[in-house]
Each structure stands twice: as structure tokens, then as C-alpha cells.
Scaffold this motif. Structure first.
Motif, short mmCIF file in Angstrom:
data_model
loop_
_atom_site.label_atom_id
_atom_site.label_comp_id
_atom_site.label_asym_id
_atom_site.label_seq_id
_atom_site.Cartn_x
_atom_site.Cartn_y
_atom_site.Cartn_z
N LEU A 10 0.85 -1.23 -0.01
CA LEU A 10 -0.07 0.02 -0.01
C LEU A 10 0.88 1.26 -0.07
N LYS A 11 1.95 1.19 0.76
CA LYS A 11 2.93 2.32 0.74
C LYS A 11 3.52 2.48 -0.56
N PHE A 12 4.15 1.48 -1.20
CA PHE A 12 4.62 1.62 -2.63
C PHE A 12 3.39 2.21 -3.59
N PHE A 13 2.05 1.54 -3.53
CA PHE A 13 1.19 2.18 -4.44
C PHE A 13 0.77 3.45 -3.82
N SER A 14 0.98 3.93 -2.88
CA SER A 14 0.66 5.48 -2.41
C SER A 14 1.70 6.24 -3.22
N ALA A 15 2.94 5.76 -3.06
CA ALA A 15 4.21 6.63 -3.74
C ALA A 15 3.93 6.54 -5.17
N PHE A 16 3.53 5.52 -5.80
CA PHE A 16 3.34 5.45 -7.24
C PHE A 16 2.30 6.49 -7.47
N LEU A 17 0.97 6.63 -6.98
CA LEU A 17 0.05 7.58 -7.15
C LEU A 17 0.38 9.14 -7.13
N THR A 18 1.22 9.09 -5.80
CA THR A 18 1.62 10.56 -5.83
C THR A 18 2.52 11.13 -6.52
N LEU A 19 3.54 10.31 -7.02
CA LEU A 19 4.46 10.82 -8.24
C LEU A 19 3.90 10.88 -9.39
N PHE A 20 2.77 9.83 -9.82
CA PHE A 20 2.19 9.88 -10.99
C PHE A 20 1.40 11.11 -11.31
N SER A 21 0.54 11.56 -10.08
CA SER A 21 -0.41 12.57 -10.04
C SER A 21 0.47 14.04 -10.23
N VAL A 37 8.67 3.21 -11.03
CA VAL A 37 9.55 2.45 -10.32
C VAL A 37 8.63 1.47 -9.19
N PRO A 38 8.19 2.31 -8.12
CA PRO A 38 7.59 1.51 -7.32
C PRO A 38 6.48 0.59 -7.68
N LEU A 39 6.06 0.97 -8.95
CA LEU A 39 4.86 -0.01 -9.28
C LEU A 39 5.31 -1.21 -9.88
N PHE A 40 6.63 -1.10 -10.67
CA PHE A 40 7.32 -2.38 -11.20
C PHE A 40 7.85 -3.15 -9.97
N ILE A 41 8.29 -2.62 -8.81
CA ILE A 41 8.82 -3.32 -7.66
C ILE A 41 7.61 -4.02 -7.29
N ILE A 42 6.36 -3.60 -7.00
CA ILE A 42 5.19 -4.31 -6.45
C ILE A 42 5.09 -5.66 -7.32
N ILE A 43 4.82 -5.20 -8.65
CA ILE A 43 4.47 -6.47 -9.60
C ILE A 43 5.62 -7.50 -9.71
N PHE A 143 9.72 -10.49 0.37
CA PHE A 143 9.78 -8.86 0.34
C PHE A 143 8.91 -8.35 1.39
N PHE A 144 8.36 -9.31 2.20
CA PHE A 144 7.33 -8.70 3.22
C PHE A 144 6.15 -8.14 2.73
N LEU A 145 5.68 -8.44 1.51
CA LEU A 145 4.58 -7.82 0.74
C LEU A 145 3.19 -8.48 1.40
N LYS A 146 3.29 -9.58 2.01
CA LYS A 146 2.16 -10.41 2.25
C LYS A 146 2.37 -10.79 3.75
N GLN A 147 0.85 -10.72 4.44
CA GLN A 147 1.13 -11.24 5.79
C GLN A 147 1.71 -12.46 6.17
N THR A 148 1.98 -12.69 7.32
CA THR A 148 2.64 -13.87 7.69
C THR A 148 1.65 -14.81 7.76
N LYS A 149 2.09 -15.96 7.51
CA LYS A 149 1.07 -17.42 7.84
C LYS A 149 1.69 -18.04 8.94
N ILE A 150 0.78 -18.44 9.61
CA ILE A 150 0.96 -19.20 10.97
C ILE A 150 0.39 -20.60 11.10
N GLY A 151 1.04 -21.68 11.30
CA GLY A 151 0.28 -22.94 11.32
C GLY A 151 0.96 -23.90 12.32
N PHE A 152 0.25 -24.67 12.44
CA PHE A 152 0.99 -26.00 13.38
C PHE A 152 0.70 -27.31 12.93
#
Length: 446
Positions: A10-21, A37-43, A143-152
Motif C-alpha cells: 500500500l505504501k509503494f502504491f501510494s508513492a506511485f499515485l503521488t508521483l504519477f499525479s 519504479v515502485p509500481l514495477f517493484i510491487i509487480i 519482500f514482506f509484501l504479504k501477511q505472515t502465515k501461521i500454522g501448527f
């Protein structure tokens, strides 16, 4: 488990929108190109999925160890898919000490399938039956872009920790070994059944159902209008009988959690049961609390009887709440066993801590045993009380040890009263003397 995005995309996407706008509003192509750049990093980063399909399998489902020894715990972690960090944690029982290896591992899963064997050793510091909780694992996106999964894992581990019983075989002298007390008479109420009929008597707990005399039971029911099964009693071969009474009241938990007076009492009970069973005696076992009997194992011989007693001792815990000690506690326990005491000459061993608040209950129990036991010479030697000196176990400093000695001296008067009731009292400081040597040395002066 969820597969939601973390806040980083979300932070990368916000940076993309801010710079693009800003680039569009200002007509600045450089800002527009930079915003990509941040958009390509996310993809690019989202093209990789975090580790998934994890399986954790324990090597053993059940382990058995002894107090003070090391237990080796092993499991295998398999990660077939995904890329990222995998953390695995196994939780050993409370009070156990990690002595080798690590129960927590951090793994990096690359593009290839990963299989890792994890093992560690813990020192078993307390007797008991433990169920190790399922192994916990966590996975993180590279890249820590998804939430941590926990299991047992779905495989708990049963860990059985027992006291290693003392061995009287270390005392090699037969002359010395013979000083350890044995039941006096060879005639016992329990033994191998012969074909010689003795009598018809009332049914008692522990009697086999096949010994019930149904005709006599029916006649008794018609005559007295009560349903009380009758049993055929046959003469039995003379196997000697030993009864072990173990106190599990709150009086027995003097000292630390892992090494208190109750733990030493349990070790003594297991060792004594083994000693007498190896000498072809029939051993009965009774656990009593501040009210009365809690668990009774009727007399029997052989390895199966030892297994039953040890199994009961392994999961046994002392009372934790201080309750008013009933004077009839041990007496009630003895009465529950009276059907297997009457007419025989058993050796009765009571393992307890004699204190001002429970010595009267011990005396009442001794009198009850003398009431049911057959009359033999020197009956006091047929009732032995192992007094576990809990004050010394609880002492840690020199001044505490001195205080413990003073408290034990104050107990001498009530111990003399117990001896006058007809029992031999052996005071056991488990930190200084082993129980086999205590029995050899202590009974001569008891």
C-alpha cells in the motif's frame, strides 16, 4: 491462515499515485517515469509467493526417559513451494533444560524444495507424563509484501519421564542384604490358587468374577433378602505380601518443584516395589491423601504388577492446596485394603513426612494395620514408616539447614509416639543418604 497483503504494498502504491499525479499535473515526464519504479517493484515482488504446503513430522510419537537424563527430540520440516523465511518452534515442558541443539529454527526457502531435520536435547528435571504441543511454524514473504502465515503440526509428542528406581543389587554382601526387612510368614492370603477348598466368603473388590458361587449367592439372597455375592475361597500357595502406602497430601511438597519430598517419596515407592517383586513377593500399592484412599492396586506379583505401579506413580501429583488433615485419613485407606490384609502377615511400608499435624493420623493407621494383620512375633518390624525429612530438602543455605535440623529435633517426640504405636520409623534425609543404605543402617536403630 490468510493470504492478504501487508501494509508495504500500500505504501509503494501510494508513492506511485503521488508521483504519477504530480508528474501529470506538472507535465513532468521524469516524475511519471520515476513513479513507475515502485509500481514495477510491487509487480515483480508479488510474482513470488511465500512458502506454502509446509509439513512437520515428528520422528517419534512417544518417548520415555528418566529424571536427570537427556531426552532427544527430533522432527522433520518439509517446504515444497514458495520463497521466503520459515521459522519453526517446538515448546518443551516447563522446568526442562535445553542442553543441546535448538528448539527454534529459522530457514530460508529458495526456489528448490527444502527438507530439514531438526533435533535437540532437553534434560528431564521432573517426573510426569507430558504432551508436547504441536510444533508451530510461520512463513514470511521474501519482500514482506504479504501477511505472515501461521500454522501448527498435527502430531503431538507424548513424553513419559520416570524416576530411575534405586538398585539394592549394589549392596553385594548377602549378609548385609538380608538385613533389609521381608515379610515374616510364608503363609499369605494372596498366592497361586490350589484345589484345596477353604471356605465361602463375601465378595471383595479385586476378586475374579469366575470365583463367584452363584448357588450360594442365590440361597443367601432368598434367605436374607439382600444381594451380596459369595465367593469360593481356596487355599493358596504361600507368597509373601508387601503393602506400600504413599502419602500424597500437601505435607509432602516441601522443597523445590523438581526435587521436593514427594518426588523422593515416589522414587522410594517405585524402588521398594521393584525390590520386593524381584524377590517373588506380592506387592500391593495404595495412594492416600488428607481424607483417605485415592488409588489402590491390589497385591500381585511379577513384571506386570511393577508396570502397573510405575504407570500410576509416573502421573501422580501431590495435593497443592493445604487442607485440614483428617485423623482417619490413613485409617480409612487401610480399611479399603482390609480384605487383603486380614489373615496374612504382610510387611506394610508407609512413606510419608511425619509432622505435628498428621502424626495422629499415622498412629491411627498403624493401629488399623495391626488390627487386621495376623498375630506374629515382633510385629513392629512388619510396619515400617519411611519418614522423608522434608525440612532438609527445602533448605538451601547453611542457616536454613541448621533450622531444618532444629525442626527435625522437635519432631523426635512425636516420632517416639509413632514407634510406641508399633511401627519402625526410619528417618530419611534423601540429600545425604540413599534409601538402600538407609534401610540397612536405619532399621537396626529404629
Amino acid at each position: 491462515m490468510t493470504n492478504l497483503l501487508s501494509r508495504i504494498p500500500l505504501k509503494f502504491f501510494s508513492a506511485f499515485l503521488t508521483l504519477f499525479s504530480a508528474g501529470v499535473s506538472l507535465g513532468n515526464l521524469i516524475l511519471i517515469y520515476v513513479s513507475l519504479v515502485p509500481l514495477f517493484i510491487i509487480i515483480f515482488a508479488l510474482a513470488f509467493d511465500q512458502p506454502r504446503g509446509i509439513t512437520v513430522n515428528r520422528v517419534e510419537r512417544e518417548l520415555t526417559s528418566y529424571v536427570g537424563e537427556d531426552a532427544a527430540i527430533s522432527f522433520q520440516v518439509e517446504v515444497p513451494d514458495g520463497v521466503g523465511l520459515v521459522t519453526v518452534a517446538d515448546t518443551p515442558p516447563q522446568y526442562f533444560e535445553l542442553v543441546e541443539g535448538n528448539n527454534f529454527r529459522v530457514l530460508w526457502k529458495g526456489l528448490k524444495r527444502k527438507v530439514v531435520d531438526v533435533s535437540y536435547k532437553v534434560k528431564c528435571t521432573k517426573r510426569g507424563i507430558y504432551s508436547l504441543s504441536p510444533i508451530k511454524w510461520e512463513t514470511r514473504h521474501p519482500f514482506f509484501l504479504k501477511q505472515t502465515k501461521i500454522g501448527f503440526s498435527e502430531e503431538p509428542l507424548k513424553l513419559i519421564v520416570k524416576h530411575r528406581p534405586f538398585s539394592v543389587k549394589r549392596v553385594r554382601s548377602a549378609k548385609t542384604l538380608s538385613k533389609i526387612p521381608l515379610p515374616l510368614g510364608s503363609s499369605a492370603k494372596m498366592g497361586i490358587t490350589t484345589t484345596d477348598f477353604r471356605e465361602i466368603r463375601d465378595y471383595l473388590p479385586g476378586d475374579p468374577y469366575r470365583s463367584i458361587n452363584w448357588k450360594a449367592t442365590a440361597r443367601h439372597a432368598l434367605h436374607y433378602k439382600t444381594w451380596l455375592p459369595k465367593v469360593n475361597e481356596f487355599e493358596r500357595e504361600g507368597k509373601k505380601v508387601v503393602w506400600i502406602f504413599l502419602d500424597k497430601s500437601a505435607n509432602m511438597i516441601l522443597g523445590p518443584v523438581t526435587k521436593n519430598s514427594f518426588e523422593y517419596a515416589v522414587q522410594a515407592a517405585a524402588g521398594l516395589a521393584r525390590f520386593y517383586l524381584e524377590r517373588d513377593c506380592r506387592v500391593g500399592f495404595c495412594v492416600y491423601n488428607s481424607v483417605g484412599a485415592e488409588k489402590i492396586i491390589f497385591p500381585d506379583a511379577g513384571g506386570r504388577q511393577y508396570y502397573k505401579i510405575v504407570r500410576e506413580l509416573t502421573g501422580l501429583e501431590a495435593e497443592t492446596e493445604e487442607r485440614a488433615f483428617a485423623v482417619s485419613s490413613l485409617r480409612n485407606a487401610v480399611r479399603e485394603c482390609r480384605g487383603h490384609l486380614m489373615g496374612s502377615s504382610p510387611l506394610s511400608i508407609i512413606i510419608t513426612t511425619i509432622l505435628p499435624k498428621n502424626f495422629e493420623a499415622v498412629i491411627e493407621g498403624v493401629k488399623e494395620i495391626r488390627k487386621y494383620a495376623a498375630r506374629v512375633r515382633s510385629r513392629s518390624r512388619q510396619i515400617i514408616i519411611i519418614h522423608v525429612m522434608g525440612y532438609h530438602i527445602a533448605a538451601r543455605e547453611n542457616h536454613e539447614e541448621a533450622a531444618a535440623s532444629i525442626m527435625e529435633l522437635r519432631n523426635q517426640s512425636i516420632i517416639r509416639e509413632v514407634r510406641r504405636a508399633g511401627a519402625s520409623v526410619v528417618s530419611w534425609n534423601s540429600l545425604r543418604q540413599s534409601l538402600p543404605k538407609l534401610l540397612l543402617a536405619g532399621l537396626r536403630s529404629s
